[in-house]
Design a protein around this motif. Structure first.
Motif, PDB file in Angstrom:
ATOM      1  N   LEU A 100      91.756 103.972   2.018  1.00 30.47           N
ATOM      2  CA  LEU A 100      93.086 103.582   1.670  1.00 30.47           C
ATOM      3  C   LEU A 100      93.106 104.114   0.016  1.00 30.47           C
ATOM      4  CD1 LEU A 100      95.431 101.804   2.213  1.00 30.47           C
ATOM      5  CD2 LEU A 100      94.542  99.948   0.938  1.00 30.47           C
ATOM      6  N   ASP A 101      94.237 104.650  -0.044  1.00 31.92           N
ATOM      7  CA  ASP A 101      94.565 105.199  -1.682  1.00 31.92           C
ATOM      8  C   ASP A 101      94.859 104.130  -2.323  1.00 31.92           C
ATOM      9  OD1 ASP A 101      95.204 106.737  -3.596  1.00 31.92           O
ATOM     10  OD2 ASP A 101      97.175 107.050  -2.846  1.00 31.92           O
ATOM     11  N   PRO A 102      94.162 103.840  -3.377  1.00 29.92           N
ATOM     12  CA  PRO A 102      94.093 102.688  -4.284  1.00 29.92           C
ATOM     13  C   PRO A 102      95.511 102.707  -4.967  1.00 29.92           C
ATOM     14  CG  PRO A 102      92.584 104.020  -5.130  1.00 29.92           C
ATOM     15  CD  PRO A 102      93.015 104.754  -3.900  1.00 29.92           C
ATOM     16  N   ILE A 103      96.157 103.758  -5.511  1.00 27.66           N
ATOM     17  CA  ILE A 103      97.572 103.904  -5.843  1.00 27.66           C
ATOM     18  C   ILE A 103      98.368 103.096  -4.747  1.00 27.66           C
ATOM     19  CG2 ILE A 103      99.370 105.407  -6.872  1.00 27.66           C
ATOM     20  CD1 ILE A 103      96.849 105.354  -8.527  1.00 27.66           C
ATOM     21  N   PHE A 104      98.281 103.553  -3.471  1.00 22.01           N
ATOM     22  CA  PHE A 104      99.225 102.892  -2.583  1.00 22.01           C
ATOM     23  C   PHE A 104      99.225 101.414  -2.455  1.00 22.01           C
ATOM     24  CE2 PHE A 104      99.370 101.064   1.874  1.00 22.01           C
ATOM     25  CZ  PHE A 104     100.690 101.523   1.946  1.00 22.01           C
ATOM     26  N   ALA A 105      97.988 100.903  -2.583  1.00 22.29           N
ATOM     27  CA  ALA A 105      97.943  99.260  -2.673  1.00 22.29           C
ATOM     28  C   ALA A 105      98.454  99.066  -3.938  1.00 22.29           C
ATOM     29  CB  ALA A 105      96.373  99.158  -2.607  1.00 22.29           C
ATOM     30  N   ALA A 106      97.965  99.749  -5.130  1.00 20.38           N
ATOM     31  CA  ALA A 106      98.536  99.056  -6.425  1.00 20.38           C
ATOM     32  C   ALA A 106     100.406  99.008  -6.438  1.00 20.38           C
ATOM     33  CB  ALA A 106      98.157  99.967  -7.494  1.00 20.38           C
ATOM     34  N   ARG A 107     100.854 100.020  -5.700  1.00 18.18           N
ATOM     35  CA  ARG A 107     102.209 100.268  -5.536  1.00 18.18           C
ATOM     36  C   ARG A 107     102.679  99.044  -4.650  1.00 18.18           C
ATOM     37  NH1 ARG A 107     102.760 106.759  -5.066  1.00 18.18           N
ATOM     38  NH2 ARG A 107     102.528 107.137  -7.650  1.00 18.18           N
ATOM     39  N   THR A 108     101.979  98.767  -3.584  1.00 20.93           N
ATOM     40  CA  THR A 108     102.455  97.667  -2.808  1.00 20.93           C
ATOM     41  C   THR A 108     102.350  96.342  -3.279  1.00 20.93           C
ATOM     42  OG1 THR A 108     101.432  98.947  -0.776  1.00 20.93           O
ATOM     43  CG2 THR A 108     101.827  96.674  -0.412  1.00 20.93           C
ATOM     44  N   LEU A 109     101.205  96.191  -4.358  1.00 23.31           N
ATOM     45  CA  LEU A 109     101.254  95.068  -4.882  1.00 23.31           C
ATOM     46  C   LEU A 109     102.410  94.958  -6.093  1.00 23.31           C
ATOM     47  CD1 LEU A 109     100.077  92.362  -5.827  1.00 23.31           C
ATOM     48  CD2 LEU A 109      98.636  93.765  -7.472  1.00 23.31           C
ATOM     49  N   VAL A 110     103.093  95.935  -6.460  1.00 24.90           N
ATOM     50  CA  VAL A 110     103.882  96.074  -7.538  1.00 24.90           C
ATOM     51  C   VAL A 110     105.183  95.960  -6.780  1.00 24.90           C
ATOM     52  CG1 VAL A 110     105.232  97.528  -9.228  1.00 24.90           C
ATOM     53  CG2 VAL A 110     102.607  97.255  -9.465  1.00 24.90           C
ATOM     54  N   LEU A 111     105.328  96.333  -5.542  1.00 19.24           N
ATOM     55  CA  LEU A 111     106.715  96.215  -5.029  1.00 19.24           C
ATOM     56  C   LEU A 111     106.822  94.733  -4.312  1.00 19.24           C
ATOM     57  CD1 LEU A 111     109.084  97.279  -3.444  1.00 19.24           C
ATOM     58  CD2 LEU A 111     107.448  97.588  -1.417  1.00 19.24           C
ATOM     59  N   ALA A 112     105.646  93.911  -4.200  1.00 13.24           N
ATOM     60  CA  ALA A 112     105.477  92.566  -3.825  1.00 13.24           C
ATOM     61  C   ALA A 112     106.150  91.732  -5.187  1.00 13.24           C
ATOM     62  CB  ALA A 112     104.065  92.118  -3.427  1.00 13.24           C
ATOM     63  N   HIS A 113     105.362  92.044  -5.874  1.00 13.92           N
ATOM     64  CA  HIS A 113     106.017  91.242  -7.301  1.00 13.92           C
ATOM     65  C   HIS A 113     107.610  91.601  -7.782  1.00 13.92           C
ATOM     66  CE1 HIS A 113     101.830  90.429  -9.690  1.00 13.92           C
ATOM     67  NE2 HIS A 113     101.761  90.325  -8.369  1.00 13.92           N
ATOM     68  N   ALA A 114     107.864  92.523  -7.621  1.00 13.60           N
ATOM     69  CA  ALA A 114     109.343  92.939  -7.955  1.00 13.60           C
ATOM     70  C   ALA A 114     110.197  92.252  -6.862  1.00 13.60           C
ATOM     71  CB  ALA A 114     109.399  94.389  -7.570  1.00 13.60           C
ATOM     72  N   CYS A 115     109.796  92.362  -5.464  1.00 15.35           N
ATOM     73  CA  CYS A 115     110.541  91.604  -4.563  1.00 15.35           C
ATOM     74  C   CYS A 115     110.391  90.158  -4.742  1.00 15.35           C
ATOM     75  CB  CYS A 115     109.731  91.905  -3.251  1.00 15.35           C
ATOM     76  SG  CYS A 115     110.666  91.018  -1.676  1.00 15.35           S
ATOM     77  N   THR A 116     109.437  89.514  -5.395  1.00  8.97           N
ATOM     78  CA  THR A 116     109.404  88.058  -5.580  1.00  8.97           C
ATOM     79  C   THR A 116     110.442  87.743  -6.817  1.00  8.97           C
ATOM     80  OG1 THR A 116     106.998  87.901  -4.913  1.00  8.97           O
ATOM     81  CG2 THR A 116     107.989  86.240  -6.489  1.00  8.97           C
ATOM     82  N   TYR A 117     110.238  88.774  -7.843  1.00  6.35           N
ATOM     83  CA  TYR A 117     111.193  88.476  -8.903  1.00  6.35           C
ATOM     84  C   TYR A 117     112.751  88.371  -8.588  1.00  6.35           C
ATOM     85  CZ  TYR A 117     107.360  87.082 -12.002  1.00  6.35           C
ATOM     86  OH  TYR A 117     106.321  86.650 -12.413  1.00  6.35           O
ATOM     87  N   ALA A 118     112.993  89.638  -7.804  1.00 10.53           N
ATOM     88  CA  ALA A 118     114.384  89.791  -7.461  1.00 10.53           C
ATOM     89  C   ALA A 118     114.755  88.848  -6.504  1.00 10.53           C
ATOM     90  CB  ALA A 118     114.553  91.314  -6.437  1.00 10.53           C
ATOM     91  N   GLY A 119     114.125  88.429  -5.793  1.00 10.18           N
ATOM     92  CA  GLY A 119     114.505  87.194  -4.779  1.00 10.18           C
ATOM     93  C   GLY A 119     114.671  85.835  -5.836  1.00 10.18           C
ATOM     94  N   ALA A 120     113.694  85.592  -6.722  1.00 11.23           N
ATOM     95  CA  ALA A 120     114.160  84.484  -7.598  1.00 11.23           C
ATOM     96  C   ALA A 120     115.280  84.835  -8.419  1.00 11.23           C
ATOM     97  CB  ALA A 120     112.978  84.387  -8.603  1.00 11.23           C
ATOM     98  N   LEU A 121     115.910  85.872  -8.811  1.00 11.10           N
ATOM     99  CA  LEU A 121     116.845  85.923  -9.269  1.00 11.10           C
ATOM    100  C   LEU A 121     118.219  85.809  -8.448  1.00 11.10           C
ATOM    101  CD1 LEU A 121     116.270  89.348 -11.545  1.00 11.10           C
ATOM    102  CD2 LEU A 121     116.773  87.077 -12.336  1.00 11.10           C
ATOM    103  N   LEU A 122     118.145  86.425  -7.357  1.00  8.03           N
ATOM    104  CA  LEU A 122     119.173  85.973  -6.253  1.00  8.03           C
ATOM    105  C   LEU A 122     119.354  84.323  -5.980  1.00  8.03           C
ATOM    106  CD1 LEU A 122     118.787  88.826  -3.501  1.00  8.03           C
ATOM    107  CD2 LEU A 122     120.510  88.510  -4.844  1.00  8.03           C
ATOM    108  N   LEU A 123     118.308  84.064  -5.749  1.00 10.18           N
ATOM    109  CA  LEU A 123     118.073  82.503  -5.558  1.00 10.18           C
ATOM    110  C   LEU A 123     118.883  81.666  -6.605  1.00 10.18           C
ATOM    111  CD1 LEU A 123     117.320  79.970  -3.531  1.00 10.18           C
ATOM    112  CD2 LEU A 123     115.249  80.265  -4.972  1.00 10.18           C
ATOM    113  N   GLY A 124     118.331  81.805  -7.806  1.00 14.13           N
ATOM    114  CA  GLY A 124     118.894  81.139  -8.873  1.00 14.13           C
ATOM    115  C   GLY A 124     120.513  81.390  -9.452  1.00 14.13           C
ATOM    116  N   TRP A 125     120.703  82.754  -9.294  1.00 14.13           N
ATOM    117  CA  TRP A 125     122.161  83.234  -9.555  1.00 14.13           C
ATOM    118  C   TRP A 125     123.012  82.436  -8.600  1.00 14.13           C
ATOM    119  CZ3 TRP A 125     124.947  85.556 -13.281  1.00 14.13           C
ATOM    120  CH2 TRP A 125     126.142  85.936 -13.054  1.00 14.13           C
ATOM    121  N   HIS A 126     122.845  82.380  -7.393  1.00 16.16           N
ATOM    122  CA  HIS A 126     123.638  81.865  -6.403  1.00 16.16           C
ATOM    123  C   HIS A 126     123.544  80.383  -6.482  1.00 16.16           C
ATOM    124  CE1 HIS A 126     123.698  86.266  -5.182  1.00 16.16           C
ATOM    125  NE2 HIS A 126     125.001  85.971  -4.904  1.00 16.16           N
TER     126      HIS A 126
END
Length: 172
Positions: free
Chosen positions: A71-97
């Motif tokens: 497994l490409d370690p950069i792929f795994a790191a990007r997946t982890l960053v995407l998971a963090h971004a997804c979490t914080y974007a969801g938190a913003l959506l949830l809080g705003w609404h």
């Protein structure tokens, strides 16, 4: 990369809720429409959540032994960053609404079935889904301990004061 902290995500939800409440009050005073994302945002929320989950499952499958190739370690790191971004974007959506709905609570009795409130509730559900998927995919990206790593003598681990290794290398 540091793991997500639930208290930090909760703080983002709280702050976004306060900003959403203030934004809705300002919109009402200016006779502007309620600041809620349009229904087309559901497609974006679903696409981002699905992509994050699919990439996380690829990392999980590799981690659990289905290894045809490295497994490409950069792929795994990007997946982890995407998971963090997804979490914080969801938190913003949830809080705003949630903030928008908090301001609309007094009007719910007179506006039963208000499409704006239903839309905001749907966005909150999408935010909860994004936060949940983000936390799950972050777990998928964790590296399991290597064989022989008990954590007792590994570098970076602190020993309790007054305890020394015995003759076999374990703690007495």
């Amino acid at each position: 990369m540091k793991p997500l902290r639930p208290w930090a995500v909760g703080l983002v939800v709280l702050l976004a809720g306060l900003v959403g409440l203030a934004g809705n009050l300002a919109a009402q005073r200016a006779s502007a429409p309620t600041p809620v994302l349009p229904q087309s945002a559901f497609a974006s929320i679903a696409a981002i959540s699905l992509l994050t989950l699919v990439l996380g499952i690829r990392v999980l499958r590799w981690r659990n032994g289905k290894r045809k190739h490295m497994l490409d370690p950069i792929f795994a790191a990007r997946t982890l960053v995407l998971a963090h971004a997804c979490t914080y974007a969801g938190a913003l959506l949830l809080g705003w609404h949630a903030g928008v709905i908090a301001d609309q609570v007094a009007l719910l009795a007179t506006r039963a079935g208000n499409p704006v409130v239903l839309q905001a509730l749907g966005m909150m559900a999408g935010g909860v889904a994004m936060v949940t998927i983000g936390f799950i995919v972050e777990r998928f990206c964790r590296i399991p301990p290597e064989e022989g790593d008990d954590g007792e003598d590994s570098p970076g681990m602190r020993r309790r004061p007054g305890r020394a290794p015995d003759a076999e290398g374990g703690l007495a």
